[in-house]
Design an enzyme around this catalytic site. Sequence first.
Site, PDB file in Angstrom:
ATOM      1  N   ASN A 252    -103.864  -5.462  36.122  1.00 53.44           N
ATOM      2  CA  ASN A 252    -104.580  -4.343  36.756  1.00 53.44           C
ATOM      3  C   ASN A 252    -105.931  -4.080  36.113  1.00 53.44           C
ATOM      4  O   ASN A 252    -106.601  -3.108  36.463  1.00 53.44           O
ATOM      5  CB  ASN A 252    -103.759  -3.048  36.749  1.00 53.44           C
ATOM      6  CG  ASN A 252    -102.894  -2.935  37.988  1.00 53.44           C
ATOM      7  OD1 ASN A 252    -103.296  -3.330  39.065  1.00 53.44           O
ATOM      8  ND2 ASN A 252    -101.695  -2.406  37.834  1.00 53.44           N
ATOM      9  N   HIS A 253    -106.343  -4.895  35.148  1.00 52.29           N
ATOM     10  CA  HIS A 253    -107.634  -4.706  34.477  1.00 52.29           C
ATOM     11  C   HIS A 253    -108.661  -5.651  35.101  1.00 52.29           C
ATOM     12  O   HIS A 253    -109.027  -6.666  34.503  1.00 52.29           O
ATOM     13  CB  HIS A 253    -107.514  -4.996  32.981  1.00 52.29           C
ATOM     14  CG  HIS A 253    -106.553  -4.113  32.273  1.00 52.29           C
ATOM     15  ND1 HIS A 253    -106.166  -4.314  30.952  1.00 52.29           N
ATOM     16  CD2 HIS A 253    -105.875  -3.012  32.681  1.00 52.29           C
ATOM     17  CE1 HIS A 253    -105.309  -3.384  30.592  1.00 52.29           C
ATOM     18  NE2 HIS A 253    -105.112  -2.576  31.629  1.00 52.29           N
ATOM     19  N   PHE A 254    -109.122  -5.317  36.304  1.00 47.56           N
ATOM     20  CA  PHE A 254    -110.086  -6.171  36.986  1.00 47.56           C
ATOM     21  C   PHE A 254    -111.283  -5.329  37.406  1.00 47.56           C
ATOM     22  O   PHE A 254    -111.111  -4.215  37.920  1.00 47.56           O
ATOM     23  CB  PHE A 254    -109.424  -6.895  38.158  1.00 47.56           C
ATOM     24  CG  PHE A 254    -108.294  -7.752  37.680  1.00 47.56           C
ATOM     25  CD1 PHE A 254    -108.541  -8.927  36.997  1.00 47.56           C
ATOM     26  CD2 PHE A 254    -106.976  -7.341  37.822  1.00 47.56           C
ATOM     27  CE1 PHE A 254    -107.513  -9.689  36.482  1.00 47.56           C
ATOM     28  CE2 PHE A 254    -105.937  -8.101  37.314  1.00 47.56           C
ATOM     29  CZ  PHE A 254    -106.202  -9.275  36.651  1.00 47.56           C
TER      30      PHE A 254
ATOM     31  N   HIS B  55    -108.985  -8.945  32.658  1.00 45.63           N
ATOM     32  CA  HIS B  55    -108.064  -9.483  31.657  1.00 45.63           C
ATOM     33  C   HIS B  55    -107.137 -10.455  32.379  1.00 45.63           C
ATOM     34  O   HIS B  55    -106.048 -10.069  32.839  1.00 45.63           O
ATOM     35  CB  HIS B  55    -107.282  -8.354  30.982  1.00 45.63           C
ATOM     36  CG  HIS B  55    -108.080  -7.619  29.958  1.00 45.63           C
ATOM     37  ND1 HIS B  55    -108.019  -6.256  29.786  1.00 45.63           N
ATOM     38  CD2 HIS B  55    -108.966  -8.059  29.031  1.00 45.63           C
ATOM     39  CE1 HIS B  55    -108.831  -5.892  28.804  1.00 45.63           C
ATOM     40  NE2 HIS B  55    -109.422  -6.968  28.335  1.00 45.63           N
TER      41      HIS B  55
END
Length: 585
Positions: free
Chosen positions: A505-507, A332
């Site tokens: 942190n959405h990786f 994201h």
Amino acid sequence: MAKELKKVDAVIVGTGWAGGITAAELTKKGYKVVSLERGKEQSREDFIGAKDELKYSIRYDMMQDLSKDTVTTRTSMDETARPVRNNSHARIGNDMGGASVHWNGVSLRWLPYDFEIRSKTIERYGESKIPENCTIQDWGITYDELEPYYDKFEKTAGVSGEVNPLGHKRSDGYPNPPLKTTPSIELFKKAATNLGYHPYRLPAANMSQQYTNPDGETINACMYCAFCEEYGCDFGAKGDPIVTVLETAKKTGNFEIRNESTVTEVIHDGTKAIGLKYIDNITGQEFIQPADIVVLAGFVFTNNKLLLKSKIGKPYNPETGEGIIGKNFTGHFSNISTYIGARGFFNDEKWNLSMGTGALGATVDDFSGDNMDHTDLDFLHGYEIRYYHLGQRPIDNNHVPEGTPAWGKEYKEKNLFYHNRNLIIRAKTGFLPNRYTYLDLDPTYKDELGDPLIRATVHYEEQDIKRAQHGVERCKEIMTEMGADIVDLIDVPDDVKFDHKFYTNHFLGGAIMGKDPATSAVNTYSQMWDMENLFVLGGSSFPHNSNHDPTETIGAFAYRASEGMITYLEGDGGLLVEAKQTSNA
């Protein structure tokens, strides 16, 4: 020389949701488990009274020290990557519990379409619909197969929610009712309903009431204090690993956490993992912790760096398309997948925006995944339209309409006037993998221990831009229906490029999941095809990014992987899933 320690049943990198769930499930079965955590020990008591915006949201006290280890970034293969050194560009979790401690608590399931994205796209639109450089692939598992593990995670974390009117099969309801509603949430829902959409309350790991989970851990009711994202919860009212799975593992007597332990390598003999080499951050002493199974449950950058440095799996080569490790890096990204949408300013409405919690809000799934017909659209996948009532903190909330001077009398007047009169709705978009977005080891920069930094090359394809622009238009439509007097768009220009930020942190990706070893690193139990006693958990095993937050899916796969590990330990070893060659290999 590294000191070799006594062998245990399992050694785990990381203590977030993925590592914590694994530790709890294995120790409950009587297995001896050691978790290696790079950061310091912390508990709920450390957060009491810690509602300090300067410390946590401006100085990022809970985030990784990027001067010691970080990621380098670039937007194309011919650039020299630059290291990210400022936490305002990368909020990578640190310390016990990792990012799962300071998360918002949004607990959404992914869509059935996500797990069979390639075959379902071809089935509905034909293979020609998939753009040339798009590297989507099926995961080797269906939503129905994963559903029991979703249910288990929701009960462990105590998710509060209501059924999604456009959602898919559930074996049970949420363990807790939705959080309290607010006038602004109801305004968003009414406007979306008027436009023919199907709003529902965001599922939240913030407790709507005191709750005791199936492991016997009690999580308290949320106080709506507004200090959730970037903060640990001093009320113990957020489902996180500290108050749930890590506590469960500790009670068994079979669990040890070694804090301040940075893992530097997976030790192996080419066919099996032997253990983990790590360094004690305090003393500088190196150790090797042998184990029957080794679990990488770190953040996406940690897992990929360890695999590449340890020479496990074949590194991905974007020029040939060969290799796996580092492939299909997605996320994201701030300026195309998360912080875009519409902010409305209202002259005759005021709300109490100072209360709130991390996942207090509502969302619309009409445009998620393949819920809308993409026949005449120039992109695949979709987006949510989401309204958050996070709670405004004292410092970083000074929103004024576009065109307002940045200082002086007019700025002060509008700042005060609109302080409780502005709302934002966002388009959270999926991001599909492409050939030129990947991870590898940086040839230039090294960490404090002398190892290469992980390098992220991030390229936005045209479909990613079109998807985001489509989402911003829907935000504008709903904000206008809500009655805003001024609507400012946080838009996406046609020539937008990656902004070198890892803020959500959405990786995901790099050690991706599938049925075929030719196109995946791990099977659906997160077990490495090339090394049967090595399990790679967390977002690094996800072949693409949905428009929904990844945490609940990370938790669901951690439960499935734990089940596989127990089967592996109880049996004679071997692969838990038979490898199959797929048509898209």
